[in-house]
Design a protein around this motif. Structure first.
Motif, short mmCIF file in Angstrom:
data_model
loop_
_atom_site.label_atom_id
_atom_site.label_comp_id
_atom_site.label_asym_id
_atom_site.label_seq_id
_atom_site.Cartn_x
_atom_site.Cartn_y
_atom_site.Cartn_z
N GLY A 152 55.34 63.64 99.07
CA GLY A 152 55.48 63.16 97.70
C GLY A 152 54.72 61.88 97.41
N GLY A 153 54.82 61.47 96.14
CA GLY A 153 54.24 60.20 95.72
C GLY A 153 52.77 60.23 95.36
N ARG A 154 52.19 61.41 95.20
CA ARG A 154 50.77 61.51 94.87
C ARG A 154 50.63 61.96 93.41
NH1 ARG A 154 47.60 61.93 99.59
NH2 ARG A 154 46.01 63.18 98.53
N GLN A 155 49.84 61.23 92.65
CA GLN A 155 49.67 61.54 91.23
C GLN A 155 48.88 62.83 91.06
OE1 GLN A 155 47.24 58.83 88.87
NE2 GLN A 155 48.66 59.02 87.15
N LEU A 156 49.25 63.61 90.06
CA LEU A 156 48.54 64.85 89.75
C LEU A 156 47.48 64.57 88.68
CD1 LEU A 156 51.50 67.40 89.49
CD2 LEU A 156 50.16 66.76 91.50
N ALA A 157 46.27 65.05 88.92
CA ALA A 157 45.20 64.86 87.94
C ALA A 157 44.18 65.98 88.08
CB ALA A 157 44.53 63.50 88.14
N GLY A 158 43.70 66.50 86.94
CA GLY A 158 42.67 67.52 86.97
C GLY A 158 42.98 68.67 86.03
N VAL A 209 50.46 69.82 99.65
CA VAL A 209 51.45 70.90 99.81
C VAL A 209 50.99 71.82 100.91
CG1 VAL A 209 52.66 72.78 98.64
CG2 VAL A 209 51.97 70.76 97.34
N ARG A 210 51.90 72.14 101.84
CA ARG A 210 51.56 73.01 102.97
C ARG A 210 52.56 74.16 103.03
NH1 ARG A 210 52.00 68.00 104.42
NH2 ARG A 210 53.88 68.29 105.66
N GLN A 211 52.03 75.37 103.17
CA GLN A 211 52.87 76.56 103.30
C GLN A 211 52.91 77.02 104.75
OE1 GLN A 211 50.78 78.74 99.86
NE2 GLN A 211 52.84 79.64 99.85
N VAL A 250 60.06 71.99 94.08
CA VAL A 250 58.66 71.57 94.24
C VAL A 250 58.40 70.33 93.40
CG1 VAL A 250 56.26 72.18 93.76
CG2 VAL A 250 57.77 73.83 94.87
N ILE A 251 58.86 70.35 92.15
CA ILE A 251 58.66 69.20 91.26
C ILE A 251 59.34 67.96 91.83
CG2 ILE A 251 59.25 68.27 88.99
CD1 ILE A 251 58.87 71.15 87.91
N ALA A 252 60.57 68.13 92.30
CA ALA A 252 61.27 66.99 92.91
C ALA A 252 60.53 66.47 94.12
CB ALA A 252 62.70 67.42 93.29
N GLY A 253 60.00 67.39 94.94
CA GLY A 253 59.25 66.96 96.13
C GLY A 253 57.98 66.22 95.79
N LEU A 254 57.34 66.57 94.69
CA LEU A 254 56.10 65.91 94.30
C LEU A 254 56.30 64.44 93.96
CD1 LEU A 254 54.55 68.69 92.03
CD2 LEU A 254 53.65 67.93 94.25
N ALA A 274 59.06 62.61 95.06
CA ALA A 274 59.96 61.97 96.03
C ALA A 274 59.17 61.15 97.06
CB ALA A 274 60.80 63.02 96.74
N SER A 275 59.83 60.20 97.65
CA SER A 275 59.21 59.48 98.76
C SER A 275 59.37 60.31 100.03
CB SER A 275 59.88 58.11 98.94
OG SER A 275 61.25 58.26 99.30
#
Length: 421
Positions: free
Chosen positions: A10-16, A416-418, A380-384, A386-387
């Motif tokens: 988590g803790g990475r900003q989404l952009a694109g 994200v890793r599957q 998934v949203i919460a994980g994005l 979260a620390s």
């Protein structure tokens, strides 16, 4: 079989920018509508998700010849190897959309054997609306050991008033009515845009339908339906999920291939939460440069707030400033996500059909369990945001409705890793 998991740092900003896939909730009824044809139906923009593949397997088991190339499927009833009327138990229990075989099979073949549907586990799914309407049209239906056995010596058009604007109930009855004798009127019909998309396919096949997408649908039965080519509409629920992710993770995101008209209520709530939104006919942009503000939400049939986005906004509310009240007006037991979000530090109190969410400044990564498709997306949203690292178990649910979710998020800067897929 190895368990599927998804790990998120988590803790990475989404952009694109990312492309929105075809809508699962539009693709599945379109696939089952091909049972009504005696010729070739070509469907394009199908989402590459497990529910699509399961539906194709059901069509094959019912004797239809299906050839899939990427996002396009050609279903050729003229090359049918058999005329089976029995939906396999394994496929029926994998998704609740399997009930959509009932109406077309009765209308076209006069018989249907359909196990009670499975899919997401968020409470009971009464299909009384489907059965009551089909019985009024002349079908004889009985239940034996969790399996519906239905027969009809020709369906007859009727005036049907639904006690609730059921999405799949409206679709099932509309498809059945296409080959019924006389006119069928469906009052209090569901108004979702996916229903209008299905009607567009049926009309291209030769059906006579007026009012799809409104609360009153009129269908004049015809003797037969032919072939057609049809593109599945974009997935507004997928779009809403990525918009919610951007709101939670304070992102700058553009979605291609999906307009904002069918997400008007969702976009309004995002703006109330502090997001800057720009939308056109085929693009939606969101910029969230602050912690979201808490907003109240009550799910309702379209054009109300979608129940399929409730869990995702529960996750957004978990890290919002202030207190949000979320009311679930469609499905019972759809707050099971709250238990897992609490493991990540969320402050959520559930009482019956509502939840009170006191936003916290930070969630913490944890091992959590997905219980259904949209709950998985919420985690998934919460994980994005979260620390640390969040590991989502039973992540196979995501494959039912989100095409390439990990790849799309990683393209936006997430990590994200599957595993186990």
């Amino acid at each position: 079989m190895k368990e599927e998991t998804i790990a998120i740092d988590g803790g990475r900003q989404l952009a694109g920018e990312i492309e929105v896939s075809g809508a699962k909730n539009a693709a599945l009824p379109c696939l089952f509508a091909s049972l009504l044809s005696s010729k070739k139906v070509v469907l394009d923009n199908l989402p590459l998700v497990t529910d699509t593949m399961t539906s194709i397997e059901v069509l094959k088991s019912l004797g239809l010849a299906v050839r899939r190339q990427g996002k396009k499927a050609t279903i050729d009833a003229a090359k049918a190897k058999s005329a089976s009327c029995e939906v396999p138990l394994e496929q029926a229990r994998a998704m609740r959309a399997s009930i959509l075989a009932l109406g077309p099979l009765l209308a076209k073949r006069g018989e249907a054997v359909v196990p009670l549907p499975g899919g997401c586990d968020f409470g009971s799914r009464p299909i009384d609306i489907h059965l009551r309407g089909l019985r009024k049209m002349g079908a004889e239906i009985e239940m034996k050991g969790g399996v519906l056995h239905a027969r009809a010596d020709g369906l007859r058009g009727q005036r049907l008033t639904l006690e609730f604007p059921s999405f799949t109930g409206t679709e099932n009855l509309m498809m059945a009515a296409c080959l019924a004798q006389g006119e069928t009127i469906i009052d209090n019909a569901a108004r979702e845009p996916e229903i209008a998309n299905l009607a567009a396919l049926l009309v291209a096949m030769g059906a006579q339908i007026e009012g799809a997408g409104t609360s009153r649908i009129a269908i004049a039965g015809v003797a037969s339906l032919g072939g057609a080519s049809h593109a599945v509409m974009p997935d507004r629920i997928e779009a809403g999920t990525y918009l919610a992710a951007a709101a939670a993770a304070q992102g700058d995101l553009t979605l291609r291939g999906c307009g904002g008209d069918e997400l008007a209520m969702v976009l309004d709530k995002l703006e109330d939460a502090g997001a800057e939104i720009e939308s056109s006919q085929d693009r939606i942009g969101i910029i969230m440069d602050r912690r979201p503000r808490a907003v109240d939400i009550a799910t309702a049939p379209y054009p109300g707030f979608p129940t399929d986005l409730q869990a995702q906004f529960l996750a957004v509310s978990s890290i919002a400033e202030g207190t949000a009240r979320i009311v679930e007006g469609i499905w019972e037991q759809r707050f099971r996500t709250a238990d897992e979000l609490r493991l990540m530090g969320a402050d959520i109190a559930v009482s019956g059909s509502s939840a009170t969410v006191n936003g916290v400044a930070q969630l913490t990564g944890a091992h959590v369990q997905a219980t259904d498709l949209r709950a998985s997306a919420a985690l998934v949203i919460a994980g994005l945001c979260a620390s640390g690292t969040t590991v989502i178990h039973n992540a196979h649910h995501l494959q039912r409705g989100y095409e390439g979710l990990a790849a799309k998020l990683n393209a936006l800067g997430a990590r994200v890793r599957q595993a186990g897929a």
